[in-house]
Design an enzyme around this catalytic site. Structure first.
Site, PDB file in Angstrom:
ATOM      1  CG  HIS A  36     -10.340 -31.710 -26.783  1.00 43.49           C
ATOM      2  ND1 HIS A  36     -10.103 -33.066 -26.834  1.00 43.49           N
ATOM      3  CD2 HIS A  36     -11.097 -31.524 -25.668  1.00 43.49           C
ATOM      4  CE1 HIS A  36     -10.695 -33.664 -25.815  1.00 43.49           C
ATOM      5  NE2 HIS A  36     -11.299 -32.740 -25.086  1.00 43.49           N
ATOM      6  CD  GLU A  37     -12.096 -28.077 -24.153  1.00 45.89           C
ATOM      7  OE1 GLU A  37     -13.339 -28.176 -23.989  1.00 45.89           O
ATOM      8  OE2 GLU A  37     -11.277 -28.793 -23.544  1.00 45.89           O
ATOM      9  CG  HIS A  44     -16.002 -31.159 -25.587  1.00 49.75           C
ATOM     10  ND1 HIS A  44     -16.428 -32.464 -25.577  1.00 49.75           N
ATOM     11  CD2 HIS A  44     -14.757 -31.161 -25.043  1.00 49.75           C
ATOM     12  CE1 HIS A  44     -15.474 -33.233 -25.065  1.00 49.75           C
ATOM     13  NE2 HIS A  44     -14.452 -32.464 -24.738  1.00 49.75           N
TER      14      HIS A  44
END
Length: 419
Positions: A18-19, A22
């Site tokens: 997820h990170e 980003h």
């Protein structure tokens, strides 16, 4: 211990991917990413690479990517400050020593009159005890050092707010999007390991506790007919069996070209709609096919997404109680139960959690990715950004409410654990 390992691996992977989404899209937009963190709280491991500090923190409750411009700079250099300067080969300032200047040699002390670290990148001030006014250019990747900790400056064009609405939206959406990608990949892996069911009236495997094994059925046997009714597909075969619980059925079997008949009285089990269904204890034939596995990854991710949205709808309408929500404790327990059932079920569980994380983060709630996306969309509609202070207050309130919900759900998990 197995539960703990499973939880650490699964949640570590979900948060990391997820990170990482980003991080990749933010860097592609030219945003300076100061830190990529897994967990919160004190650092237990860290290293720096390509402007970004990668850290693992003590509390494994999530993660974050700290982008320049999202938080105010920790140190502000104001007129009147005395700082030490170091220069690169091009003659530009590449390091500014804020305090503990006596620990650094070969620095030039300057009393700051004016400094710009965002746009024009210069420092102007007095040297030689205030006798000479000078001005120096600052390198765009210069660092300031405070308490012996170096921090890279963030010119405005490297800050989150300087990017277009589209670039910022992509950097925000990329995190949840990568959770859906991960779910697809995990489910593809599951399908490649377990195989894909074939819609043929063939015995794939025989369970140890069914009537089929007592009747002598073997893997590879083809069911030609049931009670005189011809069957060609697995769906046709199972429909007839399920419609006749606790009833004797005559099966015509083809085994390697030889045919024989066998009669079995079906067993009963509870169906999805609380009705009794017939079973004989056989499993569908499986085939390992890459194209089928890819299709399964996408279709099953879609099915999980649909189910989670249905559950959210029921939660809003009151058909689904908060008592059915699971927090960290509940998910930990469920993960332990699934891990005990084997790697295949654990892969499916990881995919469900990944889809769930992606959907929850896309909800238009303050402090979540979806809430941040709402402000970016509003900026695109209005043609100007929302006041950062007002946006910060909204996110703070949202974060506080989410923490209260988390505490309530965790308390419910603990109560359920002791029931």
């Amino acid at each position: 211990m197995n539960t703990l390992i499973a939880v650490v691996v699964i949640f570590g992977l979900l948060v990391f991917i997820h990170e990482w989404g980003h991080l990749v899209f933010a860097k592609r937009a030219g945003i300076l990413c100061r830190e990529f963190a897994i967990g919160f709280g004190p650092k237990i491991f860290s290293f720096k690479r390509n402007e970004t500090l990668y850290t693992i923190r003590l509390l494994p409750l999530g993660g974050f990517v700290r982008m320049a411009g999202e938080d105010p700079e920790m140190v502000q250099i104001k007129p009147g400050y005395e700082i030490g300067l170091l220069f690169n080969e091009a003659g530009k300032v590449n390091r500014m020593i804020i305090n503990n200047k006596s620990k650094h040699s070969n620095i030039k002390i300057i009393q700051v009159e004016k400094i710009d670290l965002e746009h024009d990148l210069f420092v102007k001030g007095y040297i030689d005890d205030g006798e000479e006014l000078v001005q120096y250019e600052i390198d765009e990747k210069a660092e300031y050092v405070y308490d012996e900790l170096a921090t890279q400056i963030a010119p405005y064009d490297r800050q989150f707010a300087s990017k277009t609405v589209g670039q910022r939206a992509l950097a925000i959406v990329a995190g949840p999007f990568m959770n859906f990608v991960l779910a697809v990949v995990v489910l593809m892996t599951y399908a490649m390991i377990a195989g894909m069911p074939l819609d043929e009236a063939v015995v794939g495997d025989v369970t140890d506790d069914g009537v089929a094994i007592e009747a002598g059925l073997e893997s590879g046997d083809r069911v030609v007919a049931i009670d005189g009714e011809q069957v060609d597909t697995w769906g046709e075969m199972t429909t007839i069996i399920q419609d006749h619980p606790s009833e004797p059925l005559e099966f015509e079997i083809d085994r390697d070209g030889e045919r024989f008949a066998v009669t079995m009285t079906t067993q009963e089990r509870l169906g999805p709609e609380e009705e009794q269904q017939g079973v004989i204890g056989v499993m569908a034939p499986m085939e390992k096919d890459f194209a089928g596995a890819v299709a399964f990854g996408f279709t099953q991710t879609y099915e999980y997404t649909k189910l989670i949205f249905e559950a959210l709808g029921m939660l809003i309408t009151g058909e689904f109680s908060l008592d059915h929500l699971a927090g960290p404790v509940g998910i930990y327990n469920y993960t332990g139960e699934v891990a005990a059932m084997g790697i295949l079920l654990l892969l499916q569980w990881a995919a469900i959690l990944s889809v769930n994380l992606g959907i929850i983060n896309l909800l238009p709630l303050p402090a979540l990715d979806g809430g941040r996306l709402v402000f970016i969309i509003l900026e695109g509609i209005r043609g100007k950004p929302i006041d950062p202070q007002k946006e910060g207050i909204v996110h703070f309130i949202g974060f506080a409410l989410l923490m209260l919900l988390m505490l309530a759900v965790t308390w419910n998990d603990i109560n359920q654990f002791f029931l």
